[in-house]
Write a protein that holds these residues in place. Structure first.
Motif, PDB file in Angstrom:
ATOM      1  N   GLU A 147      -2.876   5.607  -1.646  1.00 17.00           N
ATOM      2  CA  GLU A 147      -3.963   4.635  -1.534  1.00 17.00           C
ATOM      3  C   GLU A 147      -4.535   4.617  -0.121  1.00 17.00           C
ATOM      4  N   THR A 181       0.831  -1.197   0.000  1.00 16.33           N
ATOM      5  CA  THR A 181       0.000   0.000   0.000  1.00 16.33           C
ATOM      6  C   THR A 181       0.871   1.254   0.000  1.00 16.33           C
ATOM      7  N   SER A 228      -5.926   2.845  -7.944  1.00 23.55           N
ATOM      8  CA  SER A 228      -7.022   1.936  -8.259  1.00 23.55           C
ATOM      9  C   SER A 228      -7.889   1.640  -7.039  1.00 23.55           C
ATOM     10  N   ARG A 229      -7.358   1.874  -5.848  1.00 28.20           N
ATOM     11  CA  ARG A 229      -8.143   1.619  -4.636  1.00 28.20           C
ATOM     12  C   ARG A 229      -7.807   2.663  -3.580  1.00 28.20           C
ATOM     13  N   ARG A 230      -8.737   2.873  -2.696  1.00 24.77           N
ATOM     14  CA  ARG A 230      -8.534   3.886  -1.667  1.00 24.77           C
ATOM     15  C   ARG A 230      -9.041   3.400  -0.311  1.00 24.77           C
ATOM     16  N   HIS A 254     -15.360   5.384  -3.749  1.00 27.04           N
ATOM     17  CA  HIS A 254     -14.846   5.796  -2.450  1.00 27.04           C
ATOM     18  C   HIS A 254     -15.491   7.053  -1.885  1.00 27.04           C
ATOM     19  N   ILE A 301     -15.498  -5.450  -4.776  1.00 28.68           N
ATOM     20  CA  ILE A 301     -14.882  -4.160  -5.097  1.00 28.68           C
ATOM     21  C   ILE A 301     -13.947  -3.699  -3.984  1.00 28.68           C
ATOM     22  N   GLY A 302     -13.737  -4.556  -3.012  1.00 30.92           N
ATOM     23  CA  GLY A 302     -12.813  -4.174  -1.948  1.00 30.92           C
ATOM     24  C   GLY A 302     -12.925  -5.094  -0.761  1.00 30.92           C
ATOM     25  N   TYR A 356     -10.474  -1.009   2.037  1.00 32.37           N
ATOM     26  CA  TYR A 356     -10.057  -0.463   0.748  1.00 32.37           C
ATOM     27  C   TYR A 356     -11.137  -0.751  -0.268  1.00 32.37           C
ATOM     28  N   ILE A 357     -11.419   0.237  -1.098  1.00 32.96           N
ATOM     29  CA  ILE A 357     -12.474   0.092  -2.093  1.00 32.96           C
ATOM     30  C   ILE A 357     -11.959   0.607  -3.427  1.00 32.96           C
ATOM     31  N   LYS A 358     -12.530   0.050  -4.488  1.00 37.28           N
ATOM     32  CA  LYS A 358     -12.184   0.444  -5.845  1.00 37.28           C
ATOM     33  C   LYS A 358     -12.369   1.951  -6.017  1.00 37.28           C
ATOM     34  N   ASP A 359     -11.381   2.577  -6.650  1.00 34.74           N
ATOM     35  CA  ASP A 359     -11.470   4.010  -6.899  1.00 34.74           C
ATOM     36  C   ASP A 359     -12.769   4.315  -7.647  1.00 34.74           C
TER      37      ASP A 359
END
Lengths: 458, 170
Positions: free
Chosen positions: A330, A326, A367-369, A420, A394-395, A414-417
């Motif tokens: 992110e 990470t 790509s993820r946050r 978020h 998605i996360g 964490y979730i797909k951008d």
């Protein structure tokens, strides 16, 4: 009664008078007593003052007998602590007087004392210290004023992945760095390697690195913290405390003694509070002193409450919410990346991280946050999948618990951008069933830091 | 896999000063109960409340057809403040050792394992709204489910005194 005893223990250690027995006991420690941050260890596990290159470190895999104990172990036992192995140490998870929820609420309403002596305290000094630390973190240390702390991350070269999260403080002639207990071995190897690289390239800017073995660290957290701390400090330190704001630190002296501690305002609960670094010989005495001076207001709190408190405050736990794969961007920690660092780079993984900071139209983004979630029904724990309407993953959740303060299930993950944004509705799968969840801004409850008034800023 | 573990593991944390498992903050998979193959031939013996090593209790109705299931006082204490209870579905067929529900406390999620096979006849819906009830009267009003029994339980069951001894040893 006991508080008088605490002073009795402290005084001879510092001033050299007092009962003979105590003197003998402390004789060995006297020479370190006048230094703010002594590096002496009383833990038998590490006999001599070790050089950092030869120390054997505890890790979470070691058998129980080899687990470390902080200087407060006996005191915890006396207070009915239930211990669990954590970061290579036996640490209190809760105490017999309060349940985790009660202890959590006690912290938010009054004040709690946490032993964080298992964490690793370092000093980096020498002409190259600032530049060295700037090479391995994205923090702007050149603009960090003296006696000021900043949250930071140690980064891997190239990838910009997070080795550990850390707090870096600039002291008069050195940097004081605190890292996670669970990462002790990894961090030690990392620092060693990075210093070798540094020395090979910058032999004219040497860096001295020291681990403060045995140094005590306690966290006093909660709205009554300042009032309680003031009771045990000498007059000058009490005055200093009034203008000590969140993120700042000061050397302070315990009333009636020469015992000097480093008091940093901040913590891991979202409340006003302090982290107090104490020479090993005085850790237990000062801790008892604090408890005795605030009998109805201050209680010990363990890792259980610490976890629910930090999660409500939206703070990460390394190894769960942060890891080597990470980057700070992110992890929603872009705010720790200094302004000058964004312009010039010059830190590990800068090409990756600075690219991620750019707008999407310029090929930036991630790509993820890291996000917060409020989950309906069952609490979602670490590992639970976050899915969209179609049921596609998605996360995932990295930390989760029922929030004692909100009485709702909170989680971090964490979730797909794109998914978020606060208010986005998703599902979280717990025990095979989908539960409704909403992406929520963190902290989940407002922080109550003692911040410097805007007009008083230098 | 969510961090789930059985009531047994939570209970272990209550007693052992240093829990045998790494930490409550590490993702842990739930454990299947160990099944000692011991045949239970006297149904009458079940009419007395019996306990499992996983800290559930069962009690047979007078007609010997329905079994009430719950978690022990010891387990409830070990779990701490319970905030959510996942109940099984009525009419669901369950086999001995199945996780039929879960108890969520602040620190952990623990599976409820049934020590007996059968069909879920009734669940204690009150617990959905008042999960904390399980901390107050886990072996009485806060029962979890009633199961229509199809066969004798095969796993190890203990009497109250045997169970007390078992928890003291733990």
């Amino acid at each position: 009664m006991a508080s008088r005893k605490a002073v009795a223990v402290l005084r001879p250690a510092v001033n050299g008078f007092g009962p003979r027995l105590l003197r003998a006991e402390c004789a060995q420690k006297v020479q370190y007593s006048t230094r703010t941050l002594a590096s002496y260890t009383s833990r038998p596990r590490k006999l001599a003052r070790p050089s950092q290159r030869s120390v054997r470190y505890a890790s979470s895999e070691v058998p129980k007998e080899q687990l470390g104990k902080t200087g407060l172990y006996e005191l915890h036992s006396k207070h009915g602590a239930k211990f669990v192995p954590f970061g290579g140490y036996l640490m209190p998870v809760q105490y017999s007087d309060l349940s985790i929820v009660d202890s959590h609420n006690w912290t938010r309403e009054k004040a709690s004392l946490f032993d964080v002596g298992h964490m690793v305290q370092h000093h980096f000094s020498g002409p190259g210290a600032e530049a060295f630390l700037e090479s391995i973190t994205p923090s702007s240390l050149s603009s960090l004023p003296e006696c000021q702390s900043t949250l930071s991350t140690l980064l891997y070269p190239e990838t910009g992945g997070i080795v550990d999260d850390t707090v870096i403080t600039r002291l008069a002639d050195k940097f004081y760095v605190v890292t996670n207990a669970g990462c002790r071995e990894k961090d030690t190897a990392y620092f060693k390697e990075q210093l070798e690289v540094w020395e090979s390239k910058h032999s004219d800017q040497p860096v001295e690195w020291k681990i403060l073995d045995g140094q005590g660290l306690i966290a006093l957290q909660g709205p009554l913290s300042a009032e309680i701390l003031a009771r045990v400090l000498d007059d000058k330190s009490v005055t200093d405390l009034k203008t000590l704001y969140f993120g700042q630190c000061t050397a302070a002296t315990i009333k009636g003694t020469d015992a000097e501690v480093l008091v940093s305002r901040g913590g891991y609960t979202g409340e006003d509070g302090f982290e107090i670094s104490i020479p090993s010989y005085a850790t237990e005495a000062i801790t008892e002193f604090l408890l005795d001076f605030a009998k109805d207001e201050l209680r010990f709190a363990g890792l259980g409450a610490r976890d629910t408190l930090r999660l409500e405050a939206g703070m990460c736990l390394y190894g769960h919410d942060l890891d080597e794969t990470t980057t700070p961007v992110e992890a929603a920690l872009s705010w720790i990346i200094g302004k000058d660092r964004r312009a010039k780079g010059g830190f590990h993984g800068d090409s990756v991280i600075l690219q991620q900071l750019k707008k999407k139209s310029e090929g930036g983004g991630v790509s993820r946050r890291r996000i917060g979630l409020i989950v309906e029904g069952s609490p979602a724990r670490e590992g639970a999948e976050i899915v969209n309407e179609a049921g596609e993953k998605i996360g995932n959740v990295t930390s989760g618990c029922p929030s004692p303060s909100l009485k709702k299930n909170i989680a971090m993950g964490y979730i797909k951008d794109g998914m978020h944004k606060a208010g986005t509705e998703v599902d979280v799968v717990v025990r095979g069933k989908k539960r409704k969840a909403v992406v929520t801004k963190m902290p989940f409850i407002p922080s109550k830091y003692f911040k410097q008034p805007a007009n008083a800023k230098a | 896999m969510a961090a789930r573990y059985s009531v047994a593991r939570a209970a272990r944390q209550l007693t052992s000063a240093a829990a045998r498992k790494p930490s409550p903050f590490v993702c842990q998979r739930w454990q299947q109960a160990s099944q000692a193959q011991r045949l239970f031939s006297v149904s009458a013996a079940l009419k007395e409340k019996k306990y499992t090593e996983d800290h559930e209790w069962i009690e047979m109705s007078a007609d010997g057809k329905t079994c009430t299931l719950g978690i022990s006082e010891y387990a409830a204490k070990a779990l701490g403040d319970v905030v959510y209870i996942e109940l099984p579905q009525v009419e669901m067929e369950v086999s001995e050792g199945d996780a039929i529900g879960a108890v969520e406390s602040v620190k952990s999620a623990s599976d409820i394992l049934t020590p007996i096979s059968g069909t879920v006849a009734e669940v204690n819906s009150d617990l959905e709204n008042k999960p904390a009830q399980i901390n107050k009267d886990p072996e009485g009003d806060a029962w979890i489910a009633k199961i229509t029994v199809v066969e004798e339980p095969k796993g190890k069951l203990m009497s109250k005194s045997e169970y007390t001894e078992f928890t003291e040893e733990a």
